[in-house]
Design a protein around this motif. Structure first.
Motif, short mmCIF file in Angstrom:
data_model
loop_
_atom_site.label_atom_id
_atom_site.label_comp_id
_atom_site.label_asym_id
_atom_site.label_seq_id
_atom_site.Cartn_x
_atom_site.Cartn_y
_atom_site.Cartn_z
N ASP A 1 10.32 0.94 -8.71
CA ASP A 1 9.52 -0.01 -7.94
C ASP A 1 10.16 -0.26 -6.57
O ASP A 1 9.46 -0.28 -5.55
CB ASP A 1 9.41 -1.34 -8.68
CG ASP A 1 8.70 -1.24 -10.02
OD1 ASP A 1 7.87 -0.33 -10.17
OD2 ASP A 1 9.00 -2.05 -10.92
N GLN B 1 1.87 -0.63 1.37
CA GLN B 1 1.31 0.18 2.46
C GLN B 1 0.41 -0.69 3.33
O GLN B 1 0.50 -0.67 4.57
CB GLN B 1 0.53 1.36 1.90
CG GLN B 1 1.39 2.50 1.39
CD GLN B 1 0.56 3.63 0.78
OE1 GLN B 1 -0.62 3.45 0.46
NE2 GLN B 1 1.17 4.79 0.61
N GLN C 1 2.55 0.80 -10.67
CA GLN C 1 3.37 1.26 -9.54
C GLN C 1 2.49 1.76 -8.40
O GLN C 1 2.81 1.55 -7.23
CB GLN C 1 4.33 2.34 -10.02
CG GLN C 1 5.45 1.80 -10.89
CD GLN C 1 6.25 2.89 -11.58
OE1 GLN C 1 5.76 4.00 -11.79
NE2 GLN C 1 7.49 2.58 -11.94
N THR C 2 1.39 2.42 -8.74
CA THR C 2 0.45 2.86 -7.70
C THR C 2 -0.13 1.67 -6.96
O THR C 2 -0.26 1.69 -5.72
CB THR C 2 -0.69 3.68 -8.34
OG1 THR C 2 -0.13 4.82 -9.01
CG2 THR C 2 -1.66 4.15 -7.28
N GLU D 1 10.24 3.10 0.63
CA GLU D 1 9.51 4.18 1.29
C GLU D 1 8.58 3.63 2.36
O GLU D 1 8.48 4.20 3.46
CB GLU D 1 8.71 4.96 0.24
CG GLU D 1 8.14 6.26 0.74
CD GLU D 1 7.52 7.09 -0.38
OE1 GLU D 1 6.43 7.63 -0.15
OE2 GLU D 1 8.13 7.17 -1.47
N GLU D 2 7.93 2.51 2.08
CA GLU D 2 7.02 1.93 3.06
C GLU D 2 7.78 1.27 4.20
O GLU D 2 7.29 1.23 5.34
CB GLU D 2 6.09 0.92 2.39
CG GLU D 2 5.17 1.56 1.36
CD GLU D 2 4.49 2.81 1.91
OE1 GLU D 2 3.89 2.73 3.01
OE2 GLU D 2 4.55 3.86 1.25
N LEU E 1 2.61 0.29 -4.63
CA LEU E 1 2.74 1.12 -3.44
C LEU E 1 1.61 0.85 -2.46
O LEU E 1 1.83 0.70 -1.25
CB LEU E 1 2.75 2.59 -3.86
CG LEU E 1 2.89 3.64 -2.74
CD1 LEU E 1 4.19 3.45 -1.99
CD2 LEU E 1 2.79 5.04 -3.32
N LEU F 1 9.70 2.51 -4.07
CA LEU F 1 8.36 2.55 -3.48
C LEU F 1 8.28 1.61 -2.28
O LEU F 1 7.70 1.94 -1.24
CB LEU F 1 7.30 2.16 -4.51
CG LEU F 1 7.22 3.05 -5.75
CD1 LEU F 1 6.14 2.53 -6.70
CD2 LEU F 1 6.94 4.50 -5.37
N ARG G 1 12.83 9.37 -6.55
CA ARG G 1 12.20 8.72 -7.70
C ARG G 1 12.85 9.16 -9.00
O ARG G 1 12.98 8.37 -9.94
CB ARG G 1 10.70 9.03 -7.70
CG ARG G 1 9.96 8.37 -6.55
CD ARG G 1 8.47 8.69 -6.55
NE ARG G 1 7.80 8.10 -5.40
CZ ARG G 1 6.52 8.26 -5.12
NH1 ARG G 1 5.75 9.00 -5.92
NH2 ARG G 1 5.98 7.70 -4.04
#
Length: 348
Positions: free
Chosen positions: A76, A25, A17-18, A82-83, A21, A79, A264
């Motif tokens: 997912d 980004q 997930q990191t 959010e971007e 993200l 995320l 989340r």
């Protein structure tokens, strides 16, 4: 201890997930400048950006593997949302994935609908909490190839040979008035309580992802304001050192972390225990609908005369912060839904 006991209190991201993200980004930073956002304001849609976004698998990831998707989780999707909010991306991704997931849930997404899975055809929905009948404002109504609406006890897919005209709006969305009676084709996908429950779930997903987008929006707004405050001097010191500036910036940081954590958490519950805490997604939406407008307004105030200028990035974030939540109707109606959910659980 059941298998979810620890996870219910731990919303840290996995390594995958990191990476997800970070990838989005970088994608939006490279492909969605504030200049391109401004250029798309007249229609609310950047077709080139949408095609590049779809090429990353952002639409197919949201769908189950049984219909050609990648089976991503709601976390997912939060995320990615959010971007989208952070960059003010003029693309109907939230509307499309929520509507497409609804079609899959109703068994209305078959082998011939690969264009929807890939994003080549855009599908939208009416995100209001109630069915008022007749014409309704649909956030992506002027660009959608298919629109899913609730009509009484039916869930209906509408198709227009000529798309409805764009309606100007503060959120700079590709919004249009949509009248089911004027559709060139209307297909009843499902009827009855189960169909309406599936539609309500799509609305909850829409609000959850919108809340996540607003968290990203506020964080970028805070960054814009903080950078200005660090370089603007008064009486020989940066204005960021003044309590009247530093304290509001700290409040904005609290809003970002609180809204992000709530979104989340709601996404995790929706994936794993959807009946346990159904109020979390709507709660994230109500919180961010109110706080994002306050935060964006403060960012404009911090920049003073520059902030209120039409070309300032802070102004673009302010109008979106006020307009995007209203695409789903009055946020107060969502607050009422939360009260009903909590009251029913407590009385039970």
């Amino acid at each position: 201890m059941d298998r979810y006991e620890l996870r219910r209190e731990d919303y840290s991201l996995s390594e995958d997930q990191t990476d997800l993200l970070s990838a989005y980004q970088k994608f939006f930073k490279a492909n969605c400048s504030i200049e391109s956002v401004r250029a798309a304001e007249a229609t609310g849609f950047d077709k080139g950006l949408w095609e590049r976004l779809c090429a990353t698998g952002a639409t197919s990831m949201a769908l189950p593997e049984s219909v050609g998707g990648d089976g991503a989780t709601m976390v997912d999707l939060a995320l990615v949302a959010e971007e989208i909010g952070r960059s003010l991306a003029p693309v109907p991704w939230i509307d499309h994935v929520c509507a497409a997931r609804l079609l899959a849930r109703l068994g209305a997404l078959g082998p011939d609908d690969g264009a929807i899975v890939s994003g080549e055809q855009i599908v939208g929905l009416d995100p209001r909490q109630v069915d008022a009948g007749g014409r309704r404002l649909v956030p992506c109504g002027s660009i959608a190839d298919h629109i899913v609406v609730r009509d009484g006890d039916d869930v209906v897919r509408l198709t227009f040979d000529t798309r409805p005209p764009h309606v100007d709006n503060i959120g700079r969305l590709p919004m249009a008035w949509v009248d089911p009676a004027a559709a060139d084709a209307a297909t009843v996908l499902a009827s009855g309580p189960q169909a309406l429950a599936a539609y309500q779930l799509a609305l909850d997903e829409w609000r959850l992802l919108t809340a996540a987008a607003l968290a990203g929006l506020v964080e970028e707004t805070m960054t814009i304001a903080a950078e200005f405050a660090k370089t603007r001097y008064t009486l020989g010191v940066p204005i960021a050192t003044l309590q009247g500036i530093s304290h509001p910036l700290a409040n904005m940081a609290i809003v970002v972390q609180g809204g992000r954590a709530l979104a989340r958490r709601a996404a995790w519950y929706l994936d794993n225990e959807p009946d346990a805490r159904p109020e979390l997604g709507p709660s994230a939406f109500v919180f961010m609908a109110e706080e994002s407008s306050k935060a964006a307004t403060m960012a404009v105030h911090i920049q003073g005369g520059l902030g209120v200028s039409a070309e300032a990035a802070a102004t673009a974030y302010l109008v979106r912060a006020r307009g995007w939540p209203l695409a789903g109707g009055d946020p107060g109606a969502t607050a009422v839904r939360i009260a009903h959910i909590v009251a029913a659980r407590e009385s039970a």
